[in-house]
Design an enzyme around this catalytic site. Structure first.
Site, PDB file in Angstrom:
ATOM      1  N   ASN A  12      33.417   3.997 -11.110  1.00  0.00           N
ATOM      2  CA  ASN A  12      33.957   4.378  -9.800  1.00  0.00           C
ATOM      3  C   ASN A  12      35.463   4.546  -9.951  1.00  0.00           C
ATOM      4  O   ASN A  12      36.196   3.566 -10.059  1.00  0.00           O
ATOM      5  CB  ASN A  12      33.617   3.284  -8.779  1.00  0.00           C
ATOM      6  CG  ASN A  12      34.204   3.570  -7.412  1.00  0.00           C
ATOM      7  OD1 ASN A  12      34.663   4.672  -7.134  1.00  0.00           O
ATOM      8  ND2 ASN A  12      34.190   2.567  -6.551  1.00  0.00           N
ATOM      9  N   TRP A  13      35.923   5.791  -9.932  1.00  0.00           N
ATOM     10  CA  TRP A  13      37.343   6.063 -10.155  1.00  0.00           C
ATOM     11  C   TRP A  13      38.193   5.817  -8.909  1.00  0.00           C
ATOM     12  O   TRP A  13      39.426   5.896  -8.976  1.00  0.00           O
ATOM     13  CB  TRP A  13      37.530   7.504 -10.630  1.00  0.00           C
ATOM     14  CG  TRP A  13      36.864   7.791 -11.941  1.00  0.00           C
ATOM     15  CD1 TRP A  13      36.193   6.898 -12.754  1.00  0.00           C
ATOM     16  CD2 TRP A  13      36.779   9.059 -12.617  1.00  0.00           C
ATOM     17  NE1 TRP A  13      35.694   7.529 -13.870  1.00  0.00           N
ATOM     18  CE2 TRP A  13      36.036   8.854 -13.813  1.00  0.00           C
ATOM     19  CE3 TRP A  13      37.245  10.334 -12.315  1.00  0.00           C
ATOM     20  CZ2 TRP A  13      35.768   9.894 -14.699  1.00  0.00           C
ATOM     21  CZ3 TRP A  13      36.974  11.371 -13.193  1.00  0.00           C
ATOM     22  CH2 TRP A  13      36.245  11.145 -14.381  1.00  0.00           C
ATOM     23  N   LYS A  14      37.542   5.570  -7.778  1.00  0.00           N
ATOM     24  CA  LYS A  14      38.252   5.281  -6.532  1.00  0.00           C
ATOM     25  C   LYS A  14      39.305   6.368  -6.257  1.00  0.00           C
ATOM     26  O   LYS A  14      39.048   7.543  -6.516  1.00  0.00           O
ATOM     27  CB  LYS A  14      38.828   3.869  -6.571  1.00  0.00           C
ATOM     28  CG  LYS A  14      37.751   2.812  -6.868  1.00  0.00           C
ATOM     29  CD  LYS A  14      38.231   1.391  -6.735  1.00  0.00           C
ATOM     30  CE  LYS A  14      37.104   0.437  -7.079  1.00  0.00           C
ATOM     31  NZ  LYS A  14      37.492  -0.982  -6.903  1.00  0.00           N
ATOM     32  N   HIS A  98      30.172   0.406  -0.388  1.00  0.00           N
ATOM     33  CA  HIS A  98      31.120  -0.314  -1.228  1.00  0.00           C
ATOM     34  C   HIS A  98      31.970  -1.232  -0.369  1.00  0.00           C
ATOM     35  O   HIS A  98      32.300  -0.921   0.770  1.00  0.00           O
ATOM     36  CB  HIS A  98      32.013   0.682  -1.979  1.00  0.00           C
ATOM     37  CG  HIS A  98      32.829   0.065  -3.066  1.00  0.00           C
ATOM     38  ND1 HIS A  98      33.995  -0.633  -2.810  1.00  0.00           N
ATOM     39  CD2 HIS A  98      32.651   0.014  -4.414  1.00  0.00           C
ATOM     40  CE1 HIS A  98      34.494  -1.062  -3.950  1.00  0.00           C
ATOM     41  NE2 HIS A  98      33.697  -0.693  -4.941  1.00  0.00           N
ATOM     42  N   GLU A 100      35.002  -1.923  -0.281  1.00  0.00           N
ATOM     43  CA  GLU A 100      36.244  -1.343   0.236  1.00  0.00           C
ATOM     44  C   GLU A 100      35.972  -0.474   1.457  1.00  0.00           C
ATOM     45  O   GLU A 100      36.786  -0.419   2.383  1.00  0.00           O
ATOM     46  CB  GLU A 100      36.945  -0.551  -0.877  1.00  0.00           C
ATOM     47  CG  GLU A 100      37.498  -1.464  -1.958  1.00  0.00           C
ATOM     48  CD  GLU A 100      37.745  -0.783  -3.288  1.00  0.00           C
ATOM     49  OE1 GLU A 100      38.120  -1.473  -4.242  1.00  0.00           O
ATOM     50  OE2 GLU A 100      37.545   0.453  -3.380  1.00  0.00           O
ATOM     51  N   GLU A 170      28.245  -6.724  -5.838  1.00  0.00           N
ATOM     52  CA  GLU A 170      29.671  -6.767  -6.137  1.00  0.00           C
ATOM     53  C   GLU A 170      30.333  -7.816  -5.241  1.00  0.00           C
ATOM     54  O   GLU A 170      30.660  -7.512  -4.088  1.00  0.00           O
ATOM     55  CB  GLU A 170      30.314  -5.397  -5.950  1.00  0.00           C
ATOM     56  CG  GLU A 170      29.813  -4.606  -4.734  1.00  0.00           C
ATOM     57  CD  GLU A 170      30.824  -3.604  -4.240  1.00  0.00           C
ATOM     58  OE1 GLU A 170      31.491  -2.991  -5.064  1.00  0.00           O
ATOM     59  OE2 GLU A 170      30.957  -3.471  -3.007  1.00  0.00           O
ATOM     60  N   GLY A 176      38.789  -6.082  -8.344  1.00  0.00           N
ATOM     61  CA  GLY A 176      40.202  -5.812  -8.546  1.00  0.00           C
ATOM     62  C   GLY A 176      41.076  -7.047  -8.642  1.00  0.00           C
ATOM     63  O   GLY A 176      42.297  -6.948  -8.664  1.00  0.00           O
ATOM     64  N   SER A 216      35.371  -6.630 -11.405  1.00  0.00           N
ATOM     65  CA  SER A 216      36.216  -6.920 -12.569  1.00  0.00           C
ATOM     66  C   SER A 216      35.407  -6.950 -13.867  1.00  0.00           C
ATOM     67  O   SER A 216      35.607  -7.811 -14.723  1.00  0.00           O
ATOM     68  CB  SER A 216      36.979  -8.237 -12.369  1.00  0.00           C
ATOM     69  OG  SER A 216      37.896  -8.127 -11.300  1.00  0.00           O
ATOM     70  N   GLY A 237      35.035  -0.512 -11.918  1.00  0.00           N
ATOM     71  CA  GLY A 237      36.185   0.046 -11.218  1.00  0.00           C
ATOM     72  C   GLY A 237      37.336   0.336 -12.157  1.00  0.00           C
ATOM     73  O   GLY A 237      37.348   1.326 -12.881  1.00  0.00           O
ATOM     74  N   GLY A 238      38.319  -0.559 -12.184  1.00  0.00           N
ATOM     75  CA  GLY A 238      39.534  -0.320 -12.959  1.00  0.00           C
ATOM     76  C   GLY A 238      39.303   0.006 -14.419  1.00  0.00           C
ATOM     77  O   GLY A 238      39.979   0.863 -14.992  1.00  0.00           O
TER      78      GLY A 238
END
Length: 254
Positions: A12-14, A98, A100, A170, A176, A216, A237-238
């Protein structure tokens, strides 16, 4: 005995990467993952890069996913993107619910359910996210919260539809933050999710359901997480924004 579930690692590149950056990065991944056949791989770029990334993925073994979707096919919904539009640019999957989206944009369980049905009606695979906050975890409400979100998000689905889903656990407190649920803690929640799927849709659907861990995930912890019996991959994610780390996570799934 049921067939083993194929691992899935989704990046997921957000809200990262321009179109040019997305294309360059995709081409790098395609080359590095050309031999990765045992694990299914997907990437979810920003909406503006979907068409260009789809072209860059042509003839590769990497699937394209959207990061969100609206439940209606079309209409007066400024700023939204529909399931038919995602299909039109080459998506075969889409993330919904998600944390977020829930935390910052008012995503509700009812909205998640409507989005799941919209995606399924157009042949896209929903990646349905569930997870608890730190406060809920410290109050020993993890299972109640996660299964409540799952029940609401899958409301009204048939067994056949439920069999097409991917579920992602998640924990919100791990996204994050650098904090990660221990493999044992994550496995406990994944087992509870699979158990609830079995209760609602039967053992065959539950045994085939892929349940990803997100929060993470990085090369250092990916293998231990995905070695758990009910963890079938990762929503990254990151660490999905750098080729070396994402490829290492894919390798850890094998």
């Amino acid at each position: 005995m049921s067939a083993p579930r194929r691992k899935l690692v989704a990046g997921n590149w957000k809200l990262h990467k321009t179109v040019a950056e997305s294309v360059a990065f995709t081409r790098e991944l395609v080359g590095m993952l050309a031999g990765a056949r045992d694990t299914e791989v997907a990437v979810a770029p920003v909406f503006t890069a979907l068409r260009a990334v789809s072209d860059a993925l042509e003839a590769s073994n990497i699937r394209l996913a959207g990061q969100n979707v609206h439940w209606e096919d079309q209409g007066a919904f400024t700023g939204e993107v529909s399931a038919p539009l995602l299909r039109d640019v080459g998506c075969s999957m889409c993330i919904v619910g998600h944390s977020e989206r829930r935390q910052y944009f008012g995503e509700t369980d009812v909205g998640v359910s409507r989005k799941v049905r919209a995606l399924l009606s157009h042949g896209l695979v929903p990646i349905v996210c569930v997870g608890e906050t730190l406060e809920e975890r410290e109050a020993n409400r993890t299972t109640d919260v996660v299964l409540g979100q799952l029940d609401a998000g899958l409301e009204g689905l048939s067994d056949a539809d439920a069999a097409k889903l991917v579920i992602a656990y998640e924990p919100v407190w791990a996204i994050g933050t650098g904090r990660t649920a221990s493999p044992g803690d994550a496995q406990e929640v994944h087992a509870a999710i699979r158990g609830r799927v079995a209760e609602r849709f039967g053992a065959a659907v539950a045994n085939g359901a892929r349940i990803l861990y997100g929060g993470s995930v990085k090369p250092e912890n990916a293998h231990d997480l995905m070695a758990q019996p009910d963890i079938d991959g990762a929503l990254v994610g990151g660490a999905s924004l750098k080729a070396d780390s994402f490829v290492a996570i894919v390798a850890a799934a094998g």
